[in-house]
Design a protein around this motif. Structure first.
Motif, PDB file in Angstrom:
ATOM      1  N   LEU A  99       1.274 -55.090   7.827  1.00  0.00           N
ATOM      2  CA  LEU A  99       0.516 -54.675   6.637  1.00  0.00           C
ATOM      3  C   LEU A  99       0.798 -53.224   6.249  1.00  0.00           C
ATOM      4  O   LEU A  99       0.053 -52.636   5.482  1.00  0.00           O
ATOM      5  CB  LEU A  99      -0.983 -54.877   6.894  1.00  0.00           C
ATOM      6  N   ALA A 100       1.877 -52.642   6.805  1.00  0.00           N
ATOM      7  CA  ALA A 100       2.190 -51.252   6.468  1.00  0.00           C
ATOM      8  C   ALA A 100       3.628 -51.074   5.996  1.00  0.00           C
ATOM      9  O   ALA A 100       4.101 -49.948   5.881  1.00  0.00           O
ATOM     10  CB  ALA A 100       1.918 -50.361   7.687  1.00  0.00           C
ATOM     11  N   GLY A 101       4.330 -52.172   5.754  1.00  0.00           N
ATOM     12  CA  GLY A 101       5.731 -52.050   5.309  1.00  0.00           C
ATOM     13  C   GLY A 101       6.661 -51.611   6.426  1.00  0.00           C
ATOM     14  O   GLY A 101       7.770 -51.139   6.167  1.00  0.00           O
ATOM     15  N   GLY A 102       6.251 -51.776   7.693  1.00  0.00           N
ATOM     16  CA  GLY A 102       7.036 -51.271   8.829  1.00  0.00           C
ATOM     17  C   GLY A 102       8.409 -51.903   8.958  1.00  0.00           C
ATOM     18  O   GLY A 102       9.349 -51.255   9.411  1.00  0.00           O
ATOM     19  N   GLY A 158      12.921 -43.542   8.078  1.00  0.00           N
ATOM     20  CA  GLY A 158      11.983 -43.403   6.948  1.00  0.00           C
ATOM     21  C   GLY A 158      10.622 -44.007   7.225  1.00  0.00           C
ATOM     22  O   GLY A 158       9.752 -43.992   6.356  1.00  0.00           O
ATOM     23  N   LYS A 159      10.420 -44.549   8.425  1.00  0.00           N
ATOM     24  CA  LYS A 159       9.117 -45.146   8.730  1.00  0.00           C
ATOM     25  C   LYS A 159       8.271 -44.180   9.557  1.00  0.00           C
ATOM     26  O   LYS A 159       8.803 -43.391  10.329  1.00  0.00           O
ATOM     27  CB  LYS A 159       9.298 -46.443   9.529  1.00  0.00           C
ATOM     28  N   VAL A 160       7.001 -44.259   9.373  1.00  0.00           N
ATOM     29  CA  VAL A 160       5.962 -43.534  10.120  1.00  0.00           C
ATOM     30  C   VAL A 160       5.906 -42.040   9.776  1.00  0.00           C
ATOM     31  O   VAL A 160       4.877 -41.526   9.374  1.00  0.00           O
ATOM     32  CB  VAL A 160       6.075 -43.717  11.659  1.00  0.00           C
ATOM     33  N   PHE A 161       7.029 -41.332   9.943  1.00  0.00           N
ATOM     34  CA  PHE A 161       7.007 -39.878   9.693  1.00  0.00           C
ATOM     35  C   PHE A 161       8.419 -39.447   9.338  1.00  0.00           C
ATOM     36  O   PHE A 161       9.367 -40.214   9.496  1.00  0.00           O
ATOM     37  CB  PHE A 161       6.506 -39.129  10.928  1.00  0.00           C
ATOM     38  N   GLY A 162       8.550 -38.190   8.915  1.00  0.00           N
ATOM     39  CA  GLY A 162       9.873 -37.617   8.685  1.00  0.00           C
ATOM     40  C   GLY A 162      10.466 -38.053   7.360  1.00  0.00           C
ATOM     41  O   GLY A 162       9.850 -38.776   6.595  1.00  0.00           O
ATOM     42  N   GLY A 221      -6.091 -48.058  12.967  1.00  0.00           N
ATOM     43  CA  GLY A 221      -6.517 -48.547  14.268  1.00  0.00           C
ATOM     44  C   GLY A 221      -5.567 -49.581  14.841  1.00  0.00           C
ATOM     45  O   GLY A 221      -5.447 -49.718  16.054  1.00  0.00           O
ATOM     46  N   GLU A 222      -4.872 -50.356  13.937  1.00  0.00           N
ATOM     47  CA  GLU A 222      -4.052 -51.455  14.464  1.00  0.00           C
ATOM     48  C   GLU A 222      -2.883 -51.852  13.568  1.00  0.00           C
ATOM     49  O   GLU A 222      -1.977 -52.527  14.037  1.00  0.00           O
ATOM     50  CB  GLU A 222      -4.934 -52.688  14.744  1.00  0.00           C
ATOM     51  N   HIS A 223      -2.884 -51.466  12.306  1.00  0.00           N
ATOM     52  CA  HIS A 223      -1.801 -51.937  11.425  1.00  0.00           C
ATOM     53  C   HIS A 223      -0.563 -51.054  11.486  1.00  0.00           C
ATOM     54  O   HIS A 223       0.519 -51.486  11.127  1.00  0.00           O
ATOM     55  CB  HIS A 223      -2.268 -52.002   9.962  1.00  0.00           C
ATOM     56  N   GLY A 224      -0.733 -49.794  11.889  1.00  0.00           N
ATOM     57  CA  GLY A 224       0.397 -48.866  11.913  1.00  0.00           C
ATOM     58  C   GLY A 224       0.553 -48.125  10.590  1.00  0.00           C
ATOM     59  O   GLY A 224      -0.238 -48.291   9.654  1.00  0.00           O
ATOM     60  N   ILE A 225       1.615 -47.324  10.535  1.00  0.00           N
ATOM     61  CA  ILE A 225       1.818 -46.400   9.407  1.00  0.00           C
ATOM     62  C   ILE A 225       2.924 -46.903   8.482  1.00  0.00           C
ATOM     63  O   ILE A 225       2.780 -46.870   7.260  1.00  0.00           O
ATOM     64  CB  ILE A 225       2.191 -44.993   9.949  1.00  0.00           C
ATOM     65  N   GLY A 226       4.039 -47.358   9.086  1.00  0.00           N
ATOM     66  CA  GLY A 226       5.149 -47.917   8.308  1.00  0.00           C
ATOM     67  C   GLY A 226       5.567 -47.025   7.165  1.00  0.00           C
ATOM     68  O   GLY A 226       5.668 -45.795   7.300  1.00  0.00           O
ATOM     69  N   LEU A 227       5.787 -47.658   6.013  1.00  0.00           N
ATOM     70  CA  LEU A 227       6.121 -46.922   4.785  1.00  0.00           C
ATOM     71  C   LEU A 227       4.858 -46.588   4.003  1.00  0.00           C
ATOM     72  O   LEU A 227       4.734 -45.532   3.386  1.00  0.00           O
ATOM     73  CB  LEU A 227       6.963 -47.821   3.870  1.00  0.00           C
ATOM     74  N   LEU A 228       3.913 -47.545   4.083  1.00  0.00           N
ATOM     75  CA  LEU A 228       2.744 -47.510   3.200  1.00  0.00           C
ATOM     76  C   LEU A 228       1.840 -46.301   3.437  1.00  0.00           C
ATOM     77  O   LEU A 228       1.317 -45.710   2.492  1.00  0.00           O
ATOM     78  CB  LEU A 228       1.949 -48.803   3.416  1.00  0.00           C
TER      79      LEU A 228
END
Ligand code: FAD
Length: 456
Positions: free
Chosen positions: A74-77, A452-456, A412-419
């Motif tokens: 759900l985060a575009g990871g 490009g995912k999560v950070f940076g 809490g559980e979906h992550g950061i991904g792109l979104l």
């Protein structure tokens, strides 16, 4: 890109590599409809050796690699931005269920629900249960640190990963952990990979802890006229010395949406519901549910019903799992938030969510794993309405700021991904982000793993 595709086709068994435009389309999407992309090729690996080949050639060519399980994130990871979508869905074998050590060894593409059914047939239990369990893979669950309703009592996927194989860029296979419960033997690298969203390497095998299956489970549905009464019940139940396996929350708009889908006969005018489950010894389950029912009534519940049999319980769960997709009945698109809070901040956060909905004039149906402080306020909107989109963006930022002010965090559980990447600095200090960058460089010096995912 052409070179690596032909080298992959040469190095791998026939049919593993797809590069025709029609086949690529589905790999540009996941459960986060607000972000999309496209790979230049897809590789459907069937073994660790094949993943090694992909990551060896990708490193040599400097080609980005985007690991993928079921694409239910759900985060575009898993969304590729060019490069190779590395699909693990066909690596779906349970290699071992060790009923003596209570451990299982699995390939990453095993579907979560299939794994649960296999261990339950042996009287064992694997608790992590994301609502997507019939689609999501164990590799995706480990990479996102997936949770679910039962995490209140049993913890998230993180608590069950005891070891793994991960292929690093260049093709080295990192083997960490094993079928033992305790380890004080150096850095815990498998825990570093849990929740790393495919940015460090590709998981090709997991060792997962199992526990004995609880002999009994019972389920209550409590309906409330005041949302805040429902939220306040969490503290009352835990304060009474009871740790339910599930304590789920839904507000009025969510109840309306699931009622349209599942026809449970829920009244249209209730403000909130709690779905509560206890498991364990049958006598203890009955006693705990009776006590919880009393606490709910004393705490303002209009109605408390117990599921009388397994069919009724399954109906409630079907409805609960339909809540996220059923929100499309309100608006065509949604931005699902995933804030995690200290329990003491649940009631203030529920109030802040209501204020934010009013202030920015947005629809903000909310559900979540309220027992462990993990709420999913969902901003639903029509992407064709530019003014509404702007209000939604502002409301999303206000939600994260509110969660952080209340001592919580972004996901809490979906992550950061792109979104959620742009909002990460609201929740993680700049010094920590600098450490993330250095850690990634250790595993992935050329930056080809899910860039490009999560950070940076
Ligand atoms: C209706 C619905 C309900 C949901 N409910 C929940 C819920 O209750 N709780 C919850 O936590 N989540 C939930 N989710 C989100 C999602 O299902 C989870 O994040 C799940 O863990 C993703 O698994 P997947 O196999 O689909 O992974 P994908 O979406 O394919 O990938 C997710 C991330 O993991 C990485 N990845 C995947 N496989 C590997 C691998 N082998 N090696 C390295 N990296 C890898 C990808 O690069 C990506 O960053 C829900 C989603 C939907 C659509």
């Amino acid at each position: 890109m052409f070179n690596i595709v032909s080298e992959l086709e040469f190095a791998l068994p026939e049919g593993r590599v797809l590069s025709d435009p029609e086949s690529l389309i589905v790999y540009g999407y996941d459960g986060a409809t607000a972000v999309t992309g496209a790979p230049e090729a897809v590789v459907n690996v069937r073994s660790e050796e094949e993943a090694v080949t992909v990551l060896r050639l990708a490193e040599a060519h400097g080609t980005p690699v985007f690991p993928r399980g079921a694409g239910s994130g759900l985060a575009g990871g898993s969304i590729p931005q060019g490069g190779i979508a590395l699909n693990f869905a066909a690596m779906n074998h349970i290699l071992e269920i060790d009923t003596e050590s209570l451990m299982a060894v699995v390939e990453p593409g095993v579907v979560t629900a299939d794994f649960q059914a296999a261990v339950e047939a042996l009287g064992l239990f694997y608790p992590p249960d994301p609502a997507s369990l019939k689609q999501s893979t164990l590799g995706g669950n480990a990479s996102t640190g997936a949770g679910g309703p039962r995490c209140l009592k049993y913890g998230t996927t993180r608590e069950y990963v005891r070891g793994m194989h991960a292929v690093l860029p260049g093709g080295m296979v990192l083997r960490v952990g094993g079928k033992y419960l305790k380890s004080a033997t150096g850095y815990n690298l498998s825990q570093l990979f849990v929740g790393s969203e495919g940015t460090l390497g590709a998981i090709t095998q997991l060792t997962l802890r199992l526990i004995p299956k609880p002999p009994a489970v019972g389920t209550l549905l409590a309906l409330f006229d005041r949302l805040e009464d429902a939220a306040a019940l969490v503290t009352r139940i835990l304060g009474a010395g009871i740790l339910p396996s599930v304590l789920e929350f839904m507000d009025k708009p969510c109840i309306g949406c699931i009622e349209q889908v599942s026809k449970l006969g829920l009244p249209a005018d209730v403000d909130a519901l709690l779905l509560i489950e206890c498991d364990g010894n049958p006598v203890a389950v009955d006693a705990e549910l009776a006590r919880i029912a009393t606490l709910c009534t004393e705490g303002g519940a209009r109605r408390v019903d117990r599921a009388t049999d397994e069919e009724a319980r399954e109906q409630l769960w079907k409805a609960r799992r339909s809540v996220s997709p059923s929100l499309s009945r309100l608006r065509p698109a949604k931005l699902g938030e995933d804030v995690s809070l200290p329990r003491a901040s649940i009631v203030p956060m529920v109030r802040r969510i209501q204020q934010i909905a009013q202030e920015f004039d947005v629809l903000l149906p909310t559900f979540g794993h309220i027992g462990d402080g993990n709420l999913h306020p969902n901003l639903v909107f029509d992407p064709r309405d530019a003014a509404e989109m702007r209000r939604v963006e502002k409301a999303a930022e206000a939600l994260i700021r509110a969660a952080v002010e209340l001592g919580g965090t972004l996901s809490g559980e979906h992550g950061i991904g792109l979104l959620k990447k742009a909002l990460l600095p609201l929740a993680v200090p700049a010094d920590n982000l600098a450490i993330y960058t250095r850690l990634k460089q250790v595993f992935d010096p050329s930056g080809i793993m899910n860039p490009g995912k999560v950070f940076g």
